[in-house]
Design a protein around this motif. Structure first.
Motif, PDB file in Angstrom:
ATOM      1  N   ILE A 173     -30.690  -7.503  31.809  1.00 37.84           N
ATOM      2  CA  ILE A 173     -30.538  -6.930  30.647  1.00 37.84           C
ATOM      3  C   ILE A 173     -29.940  -5.691  30.542  1.00 37.84           C
ATOM      4  CG2 ILE A 173     -32.002  -6.559  28.520  1.00 37.84           C
ATOM      5  CD1 ILE A 173     -33.852  -8.188  29.940  1.00 37.84           C
ATOM      6  N   ARG A 174     -29.010  -6.110  29.202  1.00 35.24           N
ATOM      7  CA  ARG A 174     -28.445  -4.846  29.217  1.00 35.24           C
ATOM      8  C   ARG A 174     -28.653  -4.215  27.763  1.00 35.24           C
ATOM      9  NH1 ARG A 174     -23.132  -6.830  28.782  1.00 35.24           N
ATOM     10  NH2 ARG A 174     -22.470  -6.306  30.869  1.00 35.24           N
ATOM     11  N   GLY A 175     -29.338  -3.311  28.174  1.00 33.71           N
ATOM     12  CA  GLY A 175     -30.127  -1.830  26.542  1.00 33.71           C
ATOM     13  C   GLY A 175     -29.739  -1.275  26.595  1.00 33.71           C
ATOM     14  N   SER A 176     -30.469   0.032  25.438  1.00 32.47           N
ATOM     15  CA  SER A 176     -30.099   1.522  25.760  1.00 32.47           C
ATOM     16  C   SER A 176     -31.750   1.785  24.705  1.00 32.47           C
ATOM     17  CB  SER A 176     -29.301   1.717  24.796  1.00 32.47           C
ATOM     18  OG  SER A 176     -29.150   1.161  23.736  1.00 32.47           O
ATOM     19  N   ILE A 177     -31.665   2.624  25.798  1.00 32.74           N
ATOM     20  CA  ILE A 177     -32.877   3.765  24.242  1.00 32.74           C
ATOM     21  C   ILE A 177     -31.915   4.987  23.682  1.00 32.74           C
ATOM     22  CG2 ILE A 177     -34.640   5.146  24.634  1.00 32.74           C
ATOM     23  CD1 ILE A 177     -35.573   3.308  27.407  1.00 32.74           C
ATOM     24  N   GLN A 178     -32.610   5.087  22.355  1.00 31.76           N
ATOM     25  CA  GLN A 178     -32.662   5.802  21.420  1.00 31.76           C
ATOM     26  C   GLN A 178     -33.121   6.509  20.982  1.00 31.76           C
ATOM     27  OE1 GLN A 178     -29.873   4.751  18.177  1.00 31.76           O
ATOM     28  NE2 GLN A 178     -29.684   6.314  16.940  1.00 31.76           N
ATOM     29  N   ASP A 179     -33.510   8.351  20.820  1.00 28.28           N
ATOM     30  CA  ASP A 179     -34.547   8.757  20.488  1.00 28.28           C
ATOM     31  C   ASP A 179     -34.480   8.605  18.768  1.00 28.28           C
ATOM     32  OD1 ASP A 179     -35.663  10.193  19.390  1.00 28.28           O
ATOM     33  OD2 ASP A 179     -35.405  12.076  21.190  1.00 28.28           O
ATOM     34  N   VAL A 180     -35.498   8.240  18.054  1.00 28.08           N
ATOM     35  CA  VAL A 180     -35.101   8.454  16.690  1.00 28.08           C
ATOM     36  C   VAL A 180     -36.554   8.947  15.884  1.00 28.08           C
ATOM     37  CG1 VAL A 180     -33.327   5.708  16.267  1.00 28.08           C
ATOM     38  CG2 VAL A 180     -36.773   6.145  16.995  1.00 28.08           C
ATOM     39  N   THR A 181     -36.644   9.911  17.009  1.00 28.42           N
ATOM     40  CA  THR A 181     -38.090  11.008  16.318  1.00 28.42           C
ATOM     41  C   THR A 181     -37.417  11.475  14.962  1.00 28.42           C
ATOM     42  OG1 THR A 181     -38.466  11.851  18.352  1.00 28.42           O
ATOM     43  CG2 THR A 181     -39.692  12.273  16.925  1.00 28.42           C
ATOM     44  N   ALA A 182     -36.250  11.849  14.775  1.00 34.49           N
ATOM     45  CA  ALA A 182     -36.435  12.700  13.354  1.00 34.49           C
ATOM     46  C   ALA A 182     -36.223  11.620  12.636  1.00 34.49           C
ATOM     47  CB  ALA A 182     -34.998  13.550  13.707  1.00 34.49           C
ATOM     48  N   MET A 183     -35.579  10.424  13.021  1.00 34.62           N
ATOM     49  CA  MET A 183     -35.929   9.410  11.873  1.00 34.62           C
ATOM     50  C   MET A 183     -37.049   8.903  11.209  1.00 34.62           C
ATOM     51  SD  MET A 183     -33.227   5.930  11.671  1.00 34.62           S
ATOM     52  CE  MET A 183     -31.462   7.021  12.144  1.00 34.62           C
ATOM     53  N   LYS A 184     -37.332   8.943  12.250  1.00 37.64           N
ATOM     54  CA  LYS A 184     -39.009   8.324  11.831  1.00 37.64           C
ATOM     55  C   LYS A 184     -39.421   8.789  11.256  1.00 37.64           C
ATOM     56  CE  LYS A 184     -42.836   5.757  12.829  1.00 37.64           C
ATOM     57  NZ  LYS A 184     -43.097   4.395  12.106  1.00 37.64           N
ATOM     58  N   LEU A 185     -39.787  10.481  11.322  1.00 42.18           N
ATOM     59  CA  LEU A 185     -40.620  11.638  11.055  1.00 42.18           C
ATOM     60  C   LEU A 185     -40.205  11.599   9.312  1.00 42.18           C
ATOM     61  CD1 LEU A 185     -40.313  14.330  13.527  1.00 42.18           C
ATOM     62  CD2 LEU A 185     -42.353  12.540  12.711  1.00 42.18           C
ATOM     63  N   ALA A 186     -39.200  11.610   8.767  1.00 40.09           N
ATOM     64  CA  ALA A 186     -38.037  11.237   7.953  1.00 40.09           C
ATOM     65  C   ALA A 186     -38.646   9.962   7.460  1.00 40.09           C
ATOM     66  CB  ALA A 186     -37.077  11.437   8.114  1.00 40.09           C
ATOM     67  N   ARG A 187     -38.378   9.116   7.921  1.00 42.61           N
ATOM     68  CA  ARG A 187     -39.119   7.994   6.901  1.00 42.61           C
ATOM     69  C   ARG A 187     -40.554   7.920   6.200  1.00 42.61           C
ATOM     70  NH1 ARG A 187     -37.248   4.705  10.625  1.00 42.61           N
ATOM     71  NH2 ARG A 187     -38.788   3.929  11.841  1.00 42.61           N
ATOM     72  N   ASP A 188     -41.386   8.600   7.896  1.00 41.89           N
ATOM     73  CA  ASP A 188     -42.908   8.659   7.350  1.00 41.89           C
ATOM     74  C   ASP A 188     -43.430   9.746   6.060  1.00 41.89           C
ATOM     75  OD1 ASP A 188     -42.740   6.949   9.566  1.00 41.89           O
ATOM     76  OD2 ASP A 188     -43.698   8.284  10.675  1.00 41.89           O
ATOM     77  N   GLU A 189     -42.634  10.412   6.178  1.00 40.89           N
ATOM     78  CA  GLU A 189     -42.444  11.508   4.906  1.00 40.89           C
ATOM     79  C   GLU A 189     -42.147  11.127   3.465  1.00 40.89           C
ATOM     80  OE1 GLU A 189     -43.259  15.167   3.196  1.00 40.89           O
ATOM     81  OE2 GLU A 189     -43.689  14.532   4.854  1.00 40.89           O
ATOM     82  N   LEU A 190     -41.331   9.822   3.985  1.00 37.41           N
ATOM     83  CA  LEU A 190     -40.751   9.519   2.376  1.00 37.41           C
ATOM     84  C   LEU A 190     -41.791   8.678   1.849  1.00 37.41           C
ATOM     85  CD1 LEU A 190     -38.185   9.436   0.280  1.00 37.41           C
ATOM     86  CD2 LEU A 190     -37.537   7.363   1.836  1.00 37.41           C
ATOM     87  N   GLU A 191     -42.308   7.229   3.259  1.00 30.56           N
ATOM     88  CA  GLU A 191     -42.819   7.247   2.703  1.00 30.56           C
ATOM     89  C   GLU A 191     -44.545   7.823   2.159  1.00 30.56           C
ATOM     90  OE1 GLU A 191     -44.536   2.861   2.468  1.00 30.56           O
ATOM     91  OE2 GLU A 191     -42.348   4.080   2.956  1.00 30.56           O
ATOM     92  N   ARG A 192     -44.787   9.246   2.604  1.00 38.17           N
ATOM     93  CA  ARG A 192     -46.161   9.460   1.906  1.00 38.17           C
ATOM     94  C   ARG A 192     -45.327   9.888   0.050  1.00 38.17           C
ATOM     95  NH1 ARG A 192     -46.185  11.343   7.565  1.00 38.17           N
ATOM     96  NH2 ARG A 192     -45.111  12.739   6.806  1.00 38.17           N
ATOM     97  N   TYR A 193     -44.390  10.329   0.488  1.00 39.01           N
ATOM     98  CA  TYR A 193     -43.889  10.813  -1.052  1.00 39.01           C
ATOM     99  C   TYR A 193     -44.445  10.135  -1.786  1.00 39.01           C
ATOM    100  CZ  TYR A 193     -41.167  13.044  -4.775  1.00 39.01           C
ATOM    101  OH  TYR A 193     -40.388  13.130  -6.113  1.00 39.01           O
ATOM    102  N   ARG A 194     -43.482   8.579  -1.694  1.00 33.15           N
ATOM    103  CA  ARG A 194     -43.330   7.198  -2.132  1.00 33.15           C
ATOM    104  C   ARG A 194     -45.304   6.775  -2.719  1.00 33.15           C
ATOM    105  NH1 ARG A 194     -42.025   1.568  -0.235  1.00 33.15           N
ATOM    106  NH2 ARG A 194     -43.390   1.750   0.775  1.00 33.15           N
ATOM    107  N   ASP A 195     -45.849   6.543  -1.832  1.00 32.83           N
ATOM    108  CA  ASP A 195     -47.184   6.288  -1.861  1.00 32.83           C
ATOM    109  C   ASP A 195     -48.179   7.882  -2.603  1.00 32.83           C
ATOM    110  OD1 ASP A 195     -47.176   4.092  -0.556  1.00 32.83           O
ATOM    111  OD2 ASP A 195     -47.664   5.627   1.447  1.00 32.83           O
ATOM    112  N   HIS A 196     -47.177   8.827  -2.530  1.00 31.55           N
ATOM    113  CA  HIS A 196     -48.057  10.089  -3.547  1.00 31.55           C
ATOM    114  C   HIS A 196     -47.468   9.811  -5.133  1.00 31.55           C
ATOM    115  CE1 HIS A 196     -49.771  13.525  -5.075  1.00 31.55           C
ATOM    116  NE2 HIS A 196     -48.458  14.139  -5.064  1.00 31.55           N
ATOM    117  N   LEU A 197     -46.594   9.607  -5.283  1.00 30.54           N
ATOM    118  CA  LEU A 197     -45.348   8.864  -6.503  1.00 30.54           C
ATOM    119  C   LEU A 197     -46.656   7.896  -6.538  1.00 30.54           C
ATOM    120  CD1 LEU A 197     -43.300   9.828  -8.517  1.00 30.54           C
ATOM    121  CD2 LEU A 197     -41.732   8.367  -7.370  1.00 30.54           C
TER     122      LEU A 197
END
Length: 206
Positions: A66-90
């Motif tokens: 299996i050929r694969g890769s691992i990418q750090d998406v922490t910043a993207m995940k945190l930004a997406r979660d923050e956007l989701e919280r903002y949307r829920d609040h809105l």
């Protein structure tokens, strides 16, 4: 290979570890690729979100690696979660505002329905936008049924033309006026009718 897989999976929590193990097994047995976002716990104890991708490599119809890769998406995940919280609040704010407007609308409806005078609101084309109970009773329809109806729909042609003429003068002059009018439903009664233009935000008559 199995040792490497087991070692790699040990850096994930139980739920993500099980998802990844299933994905790897399906990749080996069925040649199915995977693309999974999971929480990784690094050797230093820091939690990171990673995107792990695996693509089976087949030789003669058999998966050999299996050929694969691992990418750090922490910043993207945190930004997406923050956007989701903002949307829920809105959405919560919109719901609160909607409930408040509904309450105000119900209060206003209760007020105008309990006023014995005839109250109505029409657009510049003469279509009814709102009417109170007293007006609906005079016309012989429900208030809801009046919405969108024109003077021609509600009155005899001559009377409808008279009302439209008065409305047109109010719209053209952009001034309120008081008139004396009669209705066939109440013979002998004279109604003092107050008509006034309603202006939009741009100053035009609505």
């Amino acid at each position: 290979y199995e040792t490497n897989v087991e070692f790699g999976l040990s850096f994930y929590g139980p739920e993500d570890r099980a998802r990844l193990a299933d994905a790897i097994r399906e990749a080996i047995e069925q040649g199915r690729p995977y693309d999974i976002e999971a929480e990784l716990i690094a050797a230093d104890g820091v939690h990171r979100w990673v995107r792990t991708i695996g693509r089976p490599v087949e030789v003669a119809g058999r998966v050999v690696r299996i050929r694969g890769s691992i990418q750090d998406v922490t910043a993207m995940k945190l930004a997406r979660d923050e956007l989701e919280r903002y949307r829920d609040h809105l959405e919560d704010l919109v719901e609160l505002r909607t409930c408040e407007l509904r309450r105000q609308s119900q209060s206003l409806r209760a007020i105008i329905d309990n006023i014995p005078h005839l109250i109505w609101l029409k657009d510049v084309e003469g279509r009814v936008l709102a009417a109170n109970r007293a007006f609906a009773e005079i016309v012989g329809r429900s208030a809801a049924d009046l919405l969108g109806k024109s003077d021609q729909d509600l009155w005899a042609p001559e009377l409808a033309e008279h009302f439209r003429h008065d409305d047109a003068e109010v719209i053209a002059s952009r001034q309120q006026t008081t008139l004396e009018e009669s209705l066939p439903q109440c013979p002998g009664a004279i109604y003092e009718t107050f008509k006034a233009p309603v202006f939009d935000v741009d100053g035009s008559v609505r």
